[in-house]
Design a protein around this motif. Structure first.
Motif, mmCIF file in Angstrom:
data_model
loop_
_atom_site.group_PDB
_atom_site.id
_atom_site.type_symbol
_atom_site.label_atom_id
_atom_site.label_comp_id
_atom_site.label_asym_id
_atom_site.label_seq_id
_atom_site.Cartn_x
_atom_site.Cartn_y
_atom_site.Cartn_z
ATOM 1 N N TYR A 1 39.493 36.584 63.944
ATOM 2 C CA TYR A 1 40.200 35.598 63.121
ATOM 3 C C TYR A 1 41.245 36.333 62.288
ATOM 4 O O TYR A 1 41.249 37.560 62.222
ATOM 5 C CB TYR A 1 39.211 34.856 62.221
ATOM 6 N N ASN A 2 42.130 35.570 61.648
ATOM 7 C CA ASN A 2 43.180 36.243 60.876
ATOM 8 C C ASN A 2 42.630 36.816 59.581
ATOM 9 O O ASN A 2 41.662 36.307 59.004
ATOM 10 C CB ASN A 2 44.344 35.280 60.603
ATOM 11 N N TRP A 24 43.735 28.772 58.106
ATOM 12 C CA TRP A 24 42.337 28.455 58.408
ATOM 13 C C TRP A 24 42.132 28.286 59.909
ATOM 14 O O TRP A 24 42.932 27.647 60.586
ATOM 15 C CB TRP A 24 41.919 27.184 57.690
ATOM 16 N N GLU A 25 41.065 28.884 60.421
ATOM 17 C CA GLU A 25 40.703 28.763 61.827
ATOM 18 C C GLU A 25 39.242 28.359 61.939
ATOM 19 O O GLU A 25 38.427 28.784 61.132
ATOM 20 C CB GLU A 25 40.892 30.110 62.556
#
Length: 291
Positions: free
Chosen positions: A37-38, A205-206
């Protein structure tokens, strides 16, 4: 007369080593999550728990939140918090590009950068012995980075930027301590960092899988536990006696990197890290003697 509670060096050493184990685990989990994820989102969630921890800690202290938040230098305190949050983002991003071993081997140069910048930032005098140690440590950094071997990877500079940011954060913390308590600085570190990361992270957001939410929970818990161990460490022992054991962080991070992520401990990293640690220990010793 010194407080006997602040002279329990064996307990302080155990607490410091415990904190390095926890922070190394935190680095490994951060590398895993930020690789999927980022970085902004990962650090944002981590800071939510960190902010909750410092708020609860302040609320339970004498004088409560009002006393903890009271400061005559709010801009300095906010900048410190933003600087540390930015450093965490840079460090974790470096883990995803370079791995734990390479990143931590360079990052451990931050005590030398603290010594080098203590003159212009705090007005402290740095003698020729400490300047010599700083020079030797920087040679170690160059050995790790290998700028003259093949095509130099600019990403190798990332952990050095992280170390520089953390060194500046440490110096500003010392400067803030001249007028604010440790509780106040700790409060503003968590709260201002959480505000900054929320403003940035909500846009990235993921959706996260169930297992990774479990890892994120462990990351948040280790973050709180690591800071608690450090607080207790400095409560029971003087910083100068336990600080050298902070270098165990590199040992645990290297073990994690090799066993979990398949990283390789190359000879140049081993040689460079040895020079950096040796120079850092000498610098800490000189500061203690001078103190």
């Amino acid at each position: 007369m010194s407080d006997p509670q602040r002279n329990n060096v064996p307990l302080g050493i155990l607490l410091m080593i415990g904190s390095t184990i926890v922070f190394a685990l935190q680095d490994g989990i951060s590398r895993h999550l930020a690789g999927t994820y980022n970085t902004w989102m990962v650090v944002m969630i981590r800071y939510w728990f960190f902010a909750a921890f410092v708020i609860v800690l302040a609320a339970r202290g004498r004088g409560g939140l009002r006393r903890a938040a009271r400061t005559e230098q709010p801009f300095l305190q906010i900048f410190r918090g933003l600087l540390l949050a930015g450093e965490v983002c840079v460090a974790i991003y470096g883990f995803t590009l370079l791995g734990l071993i390479n990143s931590q081997a360079v990052f451990i140069s931050y005590p030398l950068l603290v010594a080098a910048l203590s003159g212009p930032v705090l007005g402290e005098r740095v003698g020729w012995r400490r300047w010599s140690a700083i020079g030797i440590g920087l040679i170690g950094v160059l050995i790790i980075l290998e700028p003259g071997v093949g095509v130099f990877d600019p990403a190798a500079i990332i952990p050095l930027i992280s170390a520089l940011m953390f060194a500046l954060y440490g110096l500003l913390t010392r400067y803030a301590a001249r007028r604010d308590s440790t509780e106040t600085s700790f409060f503003w570190t968590g709260v201002s960092g959480a505000v900054m990361m929320t403003a940035l992270g909500v846009w990235f957001w993921e959706p996260m899988t169930g297992p990774d939410w479990a890892w994120m929970s462990v990351l948040c818990i280790t973050g709180v536990l690591g800071h608690w161990l450090l607080i207790k460490c400095y409560e029971v022992a003087e910083a100068g006696a336990v600080q050298p054991f902070a270098y165990f962080h590199l040992v645990w991070a290297s073990i994690l990197g090799m066993t979990i992520f398949g990283e390789v401990l190359r000879n140049n990293i081993l040689i460079g890290a040895t020079l950096i640690v040796g120079a850092g220990l000498f610098t800490l010793w000189r500061e203690r003697v001078k103190g």
